[in-house]
Scaffold this motif. Structure first.
Motif, PDB file in Angstrom:
ATOM      1  N   ARG A 100       4.710   9.185  -8.965  1.00  0.00           N
ATOM      2  CA  ARG A 100       6.245   8.614  -9.442  1.00  0.00           C
ATOM      3  C   ARG A 100       6.551   7.288  -9.072  1.00  0.00           C
ATOM      4  O   ARG A 100       7.059   6.301  -9.591  1.00  0.00           O
ATOM      5  CB  ARG A 100       7.248   9.731  -9.010  1.00  0.00           C
ATOM      6  CG  ARG A 100       8.355   9.917  -9.884  1.00  0.00           C
ATOM      7  CD  ARG A 100       8.235  10.407 -11.200  1.00  0.00           C
ATOM      8  NE  ARG A 100       8.367   9.489 -12.277  1.00  0.00           N
ATOM      9  CZ  ARG A 100       8.389   9.652 -13.442  1.00  0.00           C
ATOM     10  NH1 ARG A 100       8.006  10.726 -13.909  1.00  0.00           N
ATOM     11  NH2 ARG A 100       8.842   8.426 -14.161  1.00  0.00           N
ATOM     12  N   LEU A 101       6.374   7.260  -7.469  1.00  0.00           N
ATOM     13  CA  LEU A 101       6.698   5.920  -6.863  1.00  0.00           C
ATOM     14  C   LEU A 101       6.165   4.872  -7.375  1.00  0.00           C
ATOM     15  O   LEU A 101       6.604   3.817  -7.905  1.00  0.00           O
ATOM     16  CB  LEU A 101       6.228   6.194  -5.352  1.00  0.00           C
ATOM     17  CG  LEU A 101       6.695   5.023  -4.459  1.00  0.00           C
ATOM     18  CD1 LEU A 101       8.201   4.509  -4.434  1.00  0.00           C
ATOM     19  CD2 LEU A 101       6.107   5.067  -3.213  1.00  0.00           C
ATOM     20  N   ALA A 102       4.716   4.811  -7.871  1.00  0.00           N
ATOM     21  CA  ALA A 102       3.896   3.799  -8.445  1.00  0.00           C
ATOM     22  C   ALA A 102       4.409   3.523  -9.852  1.00  0.00           C
ATOM     23  O   ALA A 102       4.529   2.333 -10.128  1.00  0.00           O
ATOM     24  CB  ALA A 102       2.378   4.353  -8.263  1.00  0.00           C
TER      25      ALA A 102
ATOM     26  N   TYR B 218       0.722  -1.105  -0.091  1.00  0.00           N
ATOM     27  CA  TYR B 218       0.056   0.104  -0.021  1.00  0.00           C
ATOM     28  C   TYR B 218       0.777   1.316   0.119  1.00  0.00           C
ATOM     29  O   TYR B 218       1.785   1.305   0.863  1.00  0.00           O
ATOM     30  CB  TYR B 218      -0.799   0.126   1.250  1.00  0.00           C
ATOM     31  CG  TYR B 218      -2.034  -1.161   1.185  1.00  0.00           C
ATOM     32  CD1 TYR B 218      -3.362  -0.915   0.750  1.00  0.00           C
ATOM     33  CD2 TYR B 218      -1.844  -2.342   1.626  1.00  0.00           C
ATOM     34  CE1 TYR B 218      -4.140  -1.781   0.495  1.00  0.00           C
ATOM     35  CE2 TYR B 218      -2.570  -3.227   1.591  1.00  0.00           C
ATOM     36  CZ  TYR B 218      -3.821  -3.089   1.076  1.00  0.00           C
ATOM     37  OH  TYR B 218      -4.763  -4.045   0.958  1.00  0.00           O
ATOM     38  N   ILE B 219       0.356   2.240  -0.605  1.00  0.00           N
ATOM     39  CA  ILE B 219       0.906   3.758  -0.700  1.00  0.00           C
ATOM     40  C   ILE B 219      -0.402   4.491  -0.037  1.00  0.00           C
ATOM     41  O   ILE B 219      -1.262   4.542  -0.767  1.00  0.00           O
ATOM     42  CB  ILE B 219       1.222   3.929  -1.944  1.00  0.00           C
ATOM     43  CG1 ILE B 219       2.432   3.452  -2.534  1.00  0.00           C
ATOM     44  CG2 ILE B 219       1.847   5.521  -1.778  1.00  0.00           C
ATOM     45  CD1 ILE B 219       2.949   3.791  -4.154  1.00  0.00           C
TER      46      ILE B 219
ATOM     47  N   LEU C 201       4.132   0.447   1.810  1.00  0.00           N
ATOM     48  CA  LEU C 201       5.398   0.873   0.977  1.00  0.00           C
ATOM     49  C   LEU C 201       5.714   2.203   1.266  1.00  0.00           C
ATOM     50  O   LEU C 201       7.132   2.366   1.453  1.00  0.00           O
ATOM     51  CB  LEU C 201       4.945   0.698  -0.594  1.00  0.00           C
ATOM     52  CG  LEU C 201       6.302   0.795  -1.553  1.00  0.00           C
ATOM     53  CD1 LEU C 201       7.102  -0.349  -1.246  1.00  0.00           C
ATOM     54  CD2 LEU C 201       5.662   0.819  -3.116  1.00  0.00           C
ATOM     55  N   ALA C 202       4.786   3.055   1.246  1.00  0.00           N
ATOM     56  CA  ALA C 202       5.143   4.497   1.788  1.00  0.00           C
ATOM     57  C   ALA C 202       3.856   5.028   2.035  1.00  0.00           C
ATOM     58  O   ALA C 202       2.662   4.775   1.864  1.00  0.00           O
ATOM     59  CB  ALA C 202       5.892   5.278   0.493  1.00  0.00           C
ATOM     60  N   GLU C 203       4.056   6.309   2.840  1.00  0.00           N
ATOM     61  CA  GLU C 203       3.145   7.302   3.180  1.00  0.00           C
ATOM     62  C   GLU C 203       3.302   8.616   3.169  1.00  0.00           C
ATOM     63  O   GLU C 203       4.439   8.988   3.364  1.00  0.00           O
ATOM     64  CB  GLU C 203       2.669   6.998   4.785  1.00  0.00           C
ATOM     65  CG  GLU C 203       3.712   7.173   5.549  1.00  0.00           C
ATOM     66  CD  GLU C 203       3.232   8.425   6.585  1.00  0.00           C
ATOM     67  OE1 GLU C 203       2.225   9.016   6.205  1.00  0.00           O
ATOM     68  OE2 GLU C 203       4.261   9.015   7.217  1.00  0.00           O
ATOM     69  N   PHE C 204       2.190   9.318   2.656  1.00  0.00           N
ATOM     70  CA  PHE C 204       2.109  10.585   2.414  1.00  0.00           C
ATOM     71  C   PHE C 204       1.193  11.449   3.400  1.00  0.00           C
ATOM     72  O   PHE C 204      -0.097  10.840   3.495  1.00  0.00           O
ATOM     73  CB  PHE C 204       1.971  11.016   1.093  1.00  0.00           C
ATOM     74  CG  PHE C 204       3.126  10.419   0.190  1.00  0.00           C
ATOM     75  CD1 PHE C 204       4.256  11.144  -0.210  1.00  0.00           C
ATOM     76  CD2 PHE C 204       3.048   8.944  -0.461  1.00  0.00           C
ATOM     77  CE1 PHE C 204       5.166  10.764  -0.804  1.00  0.00           C
ATOM     78  CE2 PHE C 204       3.922   8.449  -1.148  1.00  0.00           C
ATOM     79  CZ  PHE C 204       4.819   9.334  -1.634  1.00  0.00           C
TER      80      PHE C 204
END
Lengths: 294, 150
Positions: free
Chosen positions: A153-155, A114-115, A133-136
């Motif tokens: 971008r990450l995805a 998951y992002i 995977l990452a969090e914003f």
């Protein structure tokens, strides 16, 4: 019957709550207006961009055009970008997103990473032991492409490195101030017919021949495809923000109304308790007089 | 049979309507798009878009972007675009002055800043030039300080 002083205290605290909720309602009302303005301003471009992506994906020679159009032979890893709010007190807004994630993930056999955008979604998914995977979070209220491009971008990069085979976007679609719908959209690989909204927008027949590309196929697709894909993430966040603020406004309005109703009911109870107390005192006095004279 | 033309910029819908011909600054030079054009996808350069319908002509500035052509519709996705009639001349002039001043002062330390200023000058000069060349209403670019129409 509760005694009058206790009831009075409760009335006071309920009234305080109604003041807080009313203030929050007012704040959300102004935020919702701004969010809807931004949504309406940016929607035409996003819809057009998505349409162009769909047209490109519908090209007869699609698999040779760009790696983001290529379906991986087997789906072993999946990414979901989940967009929720940073704050609660927004009615069912955050839990609806999480429920959509739950329902969707049941249908996915492969492991999901998951992002997350927004603290609430992140916390909920962490609690459920999901792989993040990452969090914003703490995004500005007026979003620009630059704010979201790291998310997209990450995805996109992970997909291009072939570490994942599909990318989904889970967000809340803003329909109007009362109605918001959590939706799951398949972002990558780009496919046609993923979003029925586009079909209704497209006024032209599906492409028969291929595009003419200028200046040349490679450079224009390199420019358009990643950019327009990330733009879809931006648009999803803008839609979600508008939904969140209006959900909060409605929730706070309900809370204010409830608090007022409760305060009224308590006031009635207080009056009763007060009258009861007076009656009791009168009875005491009358009883006392009777005892002396009798 | 006219072709449908839609111009969107990143922050709004700029134009929607029918056209007999749409002339755009393509990456390989000016292109005129007529109804029934083959599907085309191209980048756009800084320049003006002209949308002709009968004896009417609408002119827009564009700072770059993309164009998608289908036989019956032209979609222009501009980074920024404005109808020439709506350009705020005073603001464009001020922006031009500001950018020029920045360049005069000293060479900017990094090449990015230099490019940004260059781009700002190009944009302002495009806006001023297109007002001079295409604006139909009486007033063209005014002497500075006269105040804009808005």
């Amino acid at each position: 019957m509760a005694n009058a002083r206790e009831v009075k205290q409760r009335i006071k605290s309920v009234k305080n709550i109604s003041q807080v909720t009313r203030a929050l309602q007012a704040v959300s009302a102004s935020k919702v207006r701004k969010a809807i303005d931004q949504l309406e301003d940016t929607r035409p471009y996003s819809v057009k961009a998505w349409q162009v992506l769909q047209h490109i994906a519908g090209q007869p020679d699609r698999s040779t055009l760009h790696p983001m159009l290529i379906k991986h032979p087997s789906v072993e890893n999946v990414i979901a970008i989940v967009i929720s709010g940073d704050r609660g007190l927004a009615g069912a807004y955050n839990s609806n997103v999480i429920r959509a994630v739950e329902d969707w993930s049941k249908s996915i056999q492969s492991p999901v990473k998951y992002i997350t955008v927004g603290k609430r979604g992140r916390d909920q998914l962490l609690r459920r032991g999901r792989d993040i995977l990452a969090e914003f979070s703490n995004l500005p209220a007026q979003l620009s492409y630059m704010d979201i491009s790291p998310v997209g971008r990450l995805a996109v990069d992970t997909f291009l490195r072939e570490e994942v085979d599909e990318v989904y976007l889970i967000y809340t679609q803003f329909i109007n101030r009362m109605i918001h719908r959590p939706v799951v959209k398949k972002l990558l690989p780009l496919e046609t017919g993923v979003d029925e909204r586009v079909k209704t927008f497209a006024e032209s027949e599906p492409l028969i021949g291929g595009y003419i590309f200028e200046p040349d196929q490679k450079s224009i697709l390199e420019e358009i495809i990643p950019r327009f894909t990330i733009l879809q993430v931006l648009h999803a966040v803008i839609e979600s923000f508008a939904s969140e603020h209006s959900a909060r406004m409605v929730a706070m309005k309900n809370a204010t109304d409830n608090a007022i109703a409760l305060a009224d009911a308590l006031q009635l109870e207080y009056n009763k308790a007060r009258q009861q107390a007076i009656t009791n005192e009168m009875l005491d006095i009358a009883g006392g007089v009777e005892a002396i004279s009798g | 049979m006219p072709i449908r033309c839609e111009i969107v910029s990143q922050d709004r819908m700029v134009f929607e309507g029918d056209a007999d011909i749409v002339i755009v600054p393509g990456s390989l030079g000016e292109m005129g798009i007529l109804p029934g054009h083959a599907p085309l996808l191209s980048t756009l350069e800084l320049g003006v878009i002209r949308v002709k319908n009968g004896d009417q002509e609408e002119v827009f500035t564009v700072t770059g972007g993309f164009i998608e052509v289908q036989p019956d519709i032209v979609t222009i996705m501009a980074d920024a675009s404005e109808n020439v009639e709506e350009i705020d001349v005073q603001r464009a002039e001020e922006a031009m002055q500001r950018a020029k001043k920045l360049l005069e002062k000293e060479a900017p330390p990094d090449p990015d800043a230099y490019l940004r200023i260059q781009a700002a000058i190009k944009r302002s000069s495009l806006r001023l030039k297109s007002v001079d060349q295409y604006r139909k209403r009486g007033q063209r670019s005014r002497p500075p300080g006269m105040g804009a129409s808005k």
